[in-house]
Design an enzyme around this catalytic site. Structure first.
Site, PDB file in Angstrom:
ATOM      1  N   ASP A 100     -13.594  -2.963  -1.445  1.00  0.00           N
ATOM      2  CA  ASP A 100     -13.385  -2.364   0.027  1.00  0.00           C
ATOM      3  C   ASP A 100     -14.793  -2.829   0.994  1.00  0.00           C
ATOM      4  O   ASP A 100     -15.545  -1.554   0.551  1.00  0.00           O
ATOM      5  CB  ASP A 100     -12.755  -0.437   0.843  1.00  0.00           C
ATOM      6  N   ASP A 127       1.060  -1.027   0.316  1.00  0.00           N
ATOM      7  CA  ASP A 127       0.288  -0.205  -0.528  1.00  0.00           C
ATOM      8  C   ASP A 127       1.048   0.763  -0.005  1.00  0.00           C
ATOM      9  O   ASP A 127       1.469   1.089   0.992  1.00  0.00           O
ATOM     10  CB  ASP A 127      -0.584  -0.311   1.243  1.00  0.00           C
TER      11      ASP A 127
END
Length: 254
Positions: free
Chosen positions: A130, A11
């Site tokens: 998500d 990330d």
């Protein structure tokens, strides 16, 4: 029997690898080139590179980051971050990515999935999702890389998974936000629900801490399991995870 994949995740925010808890309170974890090389050496089956703030900031992942990372790898390499068009995807693929992943841009304009699949083939198109629990419902969120811009998309999880598949997604990465960074294990209920509506590969993401968590994810229907923080902090290596899986009779690539 097909092998189960172990995926390492980077990330990236502002050029550095970060890790948070439930997508918040990100801490610096290091240089993305160094970590990419580490996980390649440890035997990761795939590396995913997420520019996590790109969509929220209305930007796109930097092509030079993709190019530099690709040069350090000889394993499949998936890239996400503000890919909003076929042209964006083509640039990222030409920079060295093997697959492209879309999340918020696909929620903005679902036709993007169809366009990408038509141009590059289903196997090249990953849809990241998500998800977060909202009472008894499982909702899809977008722009999650920036706390102040995160919002509920108006989509229910299973409905969006089915639409993504119908539009041509070749794989889904299910990021369970409530488990992210907690070390509590993957959300098995969500994985089972997702598996029930998907016939394409499913990647579990969010909550890994131990080899057992990977075992549980595969048993719940995941084809691959993704982790980040445990690898970044050196709590366990990809190789150790795979050795443990093999000892339990789970087919992995060593």
């Amino acid at each position: 029997m097909l092998t189960k994949r172990v995926i390492a995740c980077l990330d990236v925010m502002d050029g550095r690898v970060v890790k948070g808890v439930r997508f918040r309170e990100h801490k610096d974890m290091g240089d993305f080139l160094e970590l990419a090389a580490r996980y390649r050496e440890q035997g990761a089956d795939e590396l995913v590179f997420y520019d996590i703030a790109a969509s929220a900031d209305k930007k796109s992942v930097r092509r030079d980051w993709v190019r530099r990372t690709a040069k350090a790898l000889d394993i499949p390499f998936c890239v996400a971050g503000g890919i909003r068009s076929v042209a964006d995807a083509e640039e990222v693929l030409n920079a060295g990515a093997d697959k492209i992943s879309v999340n918020s841009p696909a929620l903005e304009r679902p036709e993007l999935i169809t366009e990408l699949a038509a141009r590059f083939g289903n196997q090249c198109v990953v849809v990241g999702v998500d998800s977060k629990r909202d009472g008894g419902a499982m909702k899809v969120y977008q722009y999650t890389g920036r706390a102040e811009k995160t919002r509920e998309s108006g989509r229910e999880l299973l409905g969006w998974l089915k639409e993504a598949q119908e539009r041509g997604a070749g794989e889904v990465v299910l990021n369970c936000m409530d488990r992210d960074g907690t070390g509590e294990g993957y959300d098995l209920e969500q994985l089972k629900a997702a598996r029930a509506v998907l016939s394409i590969p499913l990647v579990a993401s969010g909550g890994a801490k131990t080899p057992l968590h990977f075992v549980e994810a595969y048993a719940a229907g995941a084809d691959a399991a993704l982790a980040a923080g445990i690898f970044h902090r050196g709590e366990v290596t990809v190789g150790q995870i795979k050795a443990e899986l093999k000892s339990k009779g789970i087919p992995v690539r060593l």
